[in-house]
Design a protein around this motif. Sequence first.
Motif, PDB file in Angstrom:
ATOM      1  N   GLU A  23     -10.953   5.988   0.670  1.00 41.87           N
ATOM      2  CA  GLU A  23     -10.550   4.877   1.526  1.00 41.87           C
ATOM      3  C   GLU A  23     -10.695   5.182   3.011  1.00 41.87           C
ATOM      4  O   GLU A  23     -11.150   4.342   3.785  1.00 41.87           O
ATOM      5  N   VAL A  24     -10.285   6.378   3.421  1.00 35.72           N
ATOM      6  CA  VAL A  24     -10.309   6.713   4.842  1.00 35.72           C
ATOM      7  C   VAL A  24     -11.725   6.646   5.400  1.00 35.72           C
ATOM      8  O   VAL A  24     -11.944   6.180   6.520  1.00 35.72           O
ATOM      9  N   ASP A  25     -12.713   7.099   4.618  1.00 37.28           N
ATOM     10  CA  ASP A  25     -14.094   7.076   5.088  1.00 37.28           C
ATOM     11  C   ASP A  25     -14.631   5.661   5.249  1.00 37.28           C
ATOM     12  O   ASP A  25     -15.667   5.453   5.893  1.00 37.28           O
ATOM     13  N   ARG A  48      -4.443   4.890  15.208  1.00 35.06           N
ATOM     14  CA  ARG A  48      -4.945   6.274  15.219  1.00 35.06           C
ATOM     15  C   ARG A  48      -6.460   6.233  15.415  1.00 35.06           C
ATOM     16  O   ARG A  48      -7.145   5.394  14.823  1.00 35.06           O
ATOM     17  N   ARG A  49      -6.962   7.142  16.233  1.00 33.12           N
ATOM     18  CA  ARG A  49      -8.401   7.239  16.471  1.00 33.12           C
ATOM     19  C   ARG A  49      -9.027   8.373  15.679  1.00 33.12           C
ATOM     20  O   ARG A  49     -10.235   8.392  15.459  1.00 33.12           O
ATOM     21  N   GLU A  50      -8.228   9.332  15.271  1.00 35.22           N
ATOM     22  CA  GLU A  50      -8.715  10.472  14.504  1.00 35.22           C
ATOM     23  C   GLU A  50      -8.144  10.406  13.092  1.00 35.22           C
ATOM     24  O   GLU A  50      -7.210   9.646  12.808  1.00 35.22           O
ATOM     25  N   ASN A  51      -8.708  11.229  12.218  1.00 36.90           N
ATOM     26  CA  ASN A  51      -8.253  11.275  10.823  1.00 36.90           C
ATOM     27  C   ASN A  51      -7.013  12.168  10.741  1.00 36.90           C
ATOM     28  O   ASN A  51      -7.075  13.320  10.314  1.00 36.90           O
ATOM     29  N   ILE A  52      -5.884  11.608  11.167  1.00 36.13           N
ATOM     30  CA  ILE A  52      -4.639  12.367  11.226  1.00 36.13           C
ATOM     31  C   ILE A  52      -3.584  11.702  10.352  1.00 36.13           C
ATOM     32  O   ILE A  52      -3.687  10.526  10.003  1.00 36.13           O
ATOM     33  N   ASP A  53      -2.554  12.468  10.035  1.00 33.00           N
ATOM     34  CA  ASP A  53      -1.431  11.955   9.247  1.00 33.00           C
ATOM     35  C   ASP A  53      -0.556  11.098  10.143  1.00 33.00           C
ATOM     36  O   ASP A  53      -0.172  11.508  11.242  1.00 33.00           O
ATOM     37  N   LEU A  54      -0.227   9.888   9.693  1.00 32.94           N
ATOM     38  CA  LEU A  54       0.606   8.984  10.482  1.00 32.94           C
ATOM     39  C   LEU A  54       1.454   8.149   9.537  1.00 32.94           C
ATOM     40  O   LEU A  54       0.923   7.424   8.685  1.00 32.94           O
ATOM     41  N   ASP A  55       2.776   8.264   9.688  1.00 30.65           N
ATOM     42  CA  ASP A  55       3.683   7.493   8.843  1.00 30.65           C
ATOM     43  C   ASP A  55       3.602   6.007   9.193  1.00 30.65           C
ATOM     44  O   ASP A  55       2.997   5.611  10.193  1.00 30.65           O
ATOM     45  N   LEU A  56       4.265   5.197   8.386  1.00 26.68           N
ATOM     46  CA  LEU A  56       4.241   3.749   8.601  1.00 26.68           C
ATOM     47  C   LEU A  56       5.050   3.331   9.822  1.00 26.68           C
ATOM     48  O   LEU A  56       4.647   2.455  10.580  1.00 26.68           O
ATOM     49  N   GLU A  57       6.223   3.967  10.004  1.00 27.10           N
ATOM     50  CA  GLU A  57       7.113   3.541  11.093  1.00 27.10           C
ATOM     51  C   GLU A  57       6.456   3.677  12.456  1.00 27.10           C
ATOM     52  O   GLU A  57       6.566   2.766  13.284  1.00 27.10           O
ATOM     53  N   PRO A  58       5.741   4.792  12.779  1.00 28.56           N
ATOM     54  CA  PRO A  58       5.089   4.879  14.095  1.00 28.56           C
ATOM     55  C   PRO A  58       4.015   3.814  14.312  1.00 28.56           C
ATOM     56  O   PRO A  58       3.760   3.421  15.449  1.00 28.56           O
ATOM     57  N   ARG A  59       3.385   3.355  13.263  1.00 27.09           N
ATOM     58  CA  ARG A  59       2.385   2.292  13.401  1.00 27.09           C
ATOM     59  C   ARG A  59       3.045   1.004  13.887  1.00 27.09           C
ATOM     60  O   ARG A  59       2.538   0.329  14.786  1.00 27.09           O
ATOM     61  N   PRO A  74      -5.948   1.470  11.029  1.00 25.64           N
ATOM     62  CA  PRO A  74      -6.669   2.053   9.896  1.00 25.64           C
ATOM     63  C   PRO A  74      -5.681   2.701   8.929  1.00 25.64           C
ATOM     64  O   PRO A  74      -4.877   3.548   9.325  1.00 25.64           O
ATOM     65  N   GLY A  75      -5.717   2.324   7.665  1.00 25.16           N
ATOM     66  CA  GLY A  75      -4.742   2.834   6.703  1.00 25.16           C
ATOM     67  C   GLY A  75      -4.908   4.309   6.399  1.00 25.16           C
ATOM     68  O   GLY A  75      -5.983   4.892   6.577  1.00 25.16           O
ATOM     69  N   HIS A  76      -3.797   4.933   5.991  1.00 26.44           N
ATOM     70  CA  HIS A  76      -3.765   6.325   5.511  1.00 26.44           C
ATOM     71  C   HIS A  76      -4.217   7.288   6.612  1.00 26.44           C
ATOM     72  O   HIS A  76      -3.978   7.033   7.778  1.00 26.44           O
ATOM     73  N   GLY A  77      -4.848   8.416   6.247  1.00 27.95           N
ATOM     74  CA  GLY A  77      -5.305   9.386   7.232  1.00 27.95           C
ATOM     75  C   GLY A  77      -4.741  10.771   7.001  1.00 27.95           C
ATOM     76  O   GLY A  77      -3.701  10.961   6.355  1.00 27.95           O
ATOM     77  N   GLY A  78      -5.414  11.784   7.554  1.00 27.88           N
ATOM     78  CA  GLY A  78      -4.969  13.161   7.418  1.00 27.88           C
ATOM     79  C   GLY A  78      -5.016  13.630   5.980  1.00 27.88           C
ATOM     80  O   GLY A  78      -6.027  13.459   5.293  1.00 27.88           O
ATOM     81  N   PRO A  79      -3.923  14.235   5.505  1.00 26.22           N
ATOM     82  CA  PRO A  79      -3.919  14.736   4.115  1.00 26.22           C
ATOM     83  C   PRO A  79      -3.929  13.614   3.085  1.00 26.22           C
ATOM     84  O   PRO A  79      -4.093  13.874   1.891  1.00 26.22           O
ATOM     85  N   ASP A  80      -3.724  12.376   3.508  1.00 26.91           N
ATOM     86  CA  ASP A  80      -3.706  11.226   2.602  1.00 26.91           C
ATOM     87  C   ASP A  80      -5.015  10.459   2.736  1.00 26.91           C
ATOM     88  O   ASP A  80      -5.186   9.669   3.662  1.00 26.91           O
ATOM     89  N   PRO A  81      -5.961  10.668   1.822  1.00 21.25           N
ATOM     90  CA  PRO A  81      -7.250   9.978   1.942  1.00 21.25           C
ATOM     91  C   PRO A  81      -7.217   8.543   1.456  1.00 21.25           C
ATOM     92  O   PRO A  81      -8.214   7.831   1.541  1.00 21.25           O
ATOM     93  N   GLY A  82      -6.052   8.107   0.935  1.00 26.16           N
ATOM     94  CA  GLY A  82      -5.979   6.774   0.366  1.00 26.16           C
ATOM     95  C   GLY A  82      -6.602   6.742  -1.016  1.00 26.16           C
ATOM     96  O   GLY A  82      -6.633   7.730  -1.738  1.00 26.16           O
ATOM     97  N   ALA A  83      -7.140   5.580  -1.376  1.00 24.75           N
ATOM     98  CA  ALA A  83      -7.749   5.416  -2.694  1.00 24.75           C
ATOM     99  C   ALA A  83      -9.047   6.209  -2.786  1.00 24.75           C
ATOM    100  O   ALA A  83      -9.794   6.316  -1.820  1.00 24.75           O
TER     101      ALA A  83
END
Length: 609
Positions: free
Chosen positions: A455-457, A481-492, A438-447
Amino acid sequence: MKLHWLLPGYLGMFLLASPAEAAKLQSWRFDEQQNRLEFRTDEGVQPKAQLITNPTRLVLDLPGTTLGRPMVNQSLSGAIRSVRVGQFDRQTTRIVVELAPGYTLDPAQVKVRGISPTQWTVDLPTPQRVAEASGSAPAPVAQSSSPPPRPSPAPRPAPTGATQLESVQVTPDGFFVRVSGRAPELKVRRSSDRRKVTIDLPDSTVSPQLTQSEMAINRFGVNRLIVTQEKEAARITLEVDRQAPEFRAIASSLGGVVIIPTGNVVVSDRRPSEVNPASALVTPPSTGSTPAAQPKIATIEGVDLRGNQLVIQANEALTYTSGWDRETNAYRIALPSAQLAEDLKGPTLDASSPLLRIRLRQENETTVAILLQPAAGVRIGQLSAAGQRSLSVPLERSQIGVTPPPGGSTVSVPTASTNPNQPLPTAPRGRIVVVIDPGHGGPDPGAVGINGLNEVDIVDPISKEVASLLERQGVQAVLTRRENIDLDLEPRVALAERVNATLFVSIHANSISMSRPDVNGLETYYYASGERLARTIHNVMVQETGARDRGVRQARFYVLRRTSMPAVLIETGFVTGSEDAANLSRPEYRSRLAAAIARGILQYIQQNY
């Protein structure tokens, strides 16, 4: 004009490729009698072709392909002068077919055909003389409606030197001088009043095809560049400010001379139109012991689309850096010592615009960023100064079509089911692991779009439902990620590699200007090995949701480039689109979309595992 080919037969070279994950260029050859280029790779590729002028050359890029050896230059005779093969960047091999000065091609007659996904041919029409260069006399210079700033120089003598100066182009780093013949010697001098820099090329002549002998520059402290033919040398004169830095000239390995201001400037040993776009600041720092004055803050007063170019205007002189942002896949122009005017609005875009979107962003108190996403078939050219206080960004539409291989396995996909109620396919026995991202997450809601739809919703519930549907059919689904958390690209990417995933599917929602509710539809992206997966999922989504089809495209998104398994990125629709936003805000539509994504993944697994 009838052309005589002096070296009939096949000219070519077989190349040894080094071990790598990417495809390898195995061989190429150019048939002078048929004007045909042929090449083979060990994996399927999708060439990208463009025709560039001054001098005319056909540039063919092979994304996701490596060469495994230094650049190869095959000299030819006649109107086609050479074929060069080199590594443009880490993941792109470039083939350049260069014409002799004064010749051009009809781009509509250039045919790029795929015999198979690994074997391609490029047929060129007979080169033609440009209209200005017909006859034996030097090409006449087009008359300007305004008087020239100085008397025209005396006619140049016929070229007799060992080296010919053919063109001069402004680059992000300085100047590139295109020459033919042997590598020239270089002599650089600065006048005692520091207002002129001369670069002499001894035993060289100015080509009759060089029609522009003077250029207004207004960059690097250079006001004007002048090319003249002296008694025993071709000369380039830079009219500069007294405070301008020193300049040095360097013979380039690409058949030319690089002229650059000294100082903290990055030098690129590429032709201007072949520069990998990651350029240095175009205005070098001040030199000398006196502390440099703080630069004035320029106010960006206008960003306008004028035909095939974007013009950026300010109230002070501008410096910039530019290049492709590999994470957003947008072309980024950064303007230091700048701020956006309070009432500034970008250009209005419509379906025929060369840009799909443009974003103006004040990144900090003194830096403005302009992000451009070109429309399909549009190439962003080299930035240039349209004046001391403005920049021009060329937007060039490609006129060369690429014919895909007939029935090639890399583009063959099964027909998608049109019945969404049909049971989902089951996975074959064996360990199949699909990472759902799932793209984005946490403080980054995406578009963020119409009525605050973000976007996150959208992507969070779709991703969880896709994972659940896959699990029911015997596939091990792993969410980044299962929760709405901040996650960089590299860990994905690291998670996908750690679990030894079979497939990687990243789910996003798209956006554009709120003034463009007419832009709606599904897009699916791949980079290298994910094309079949992308087309399979995309076809099912389009047929089962009835959404507009914006196609399958290749892109350099981080999560696609860095994953070793087939990987795709899905744009489920535009949160700024009137149709898509209404659909994506409804849970039942999101469930239908999730089922379509899961069905496409399962169909792909059944076909390939």
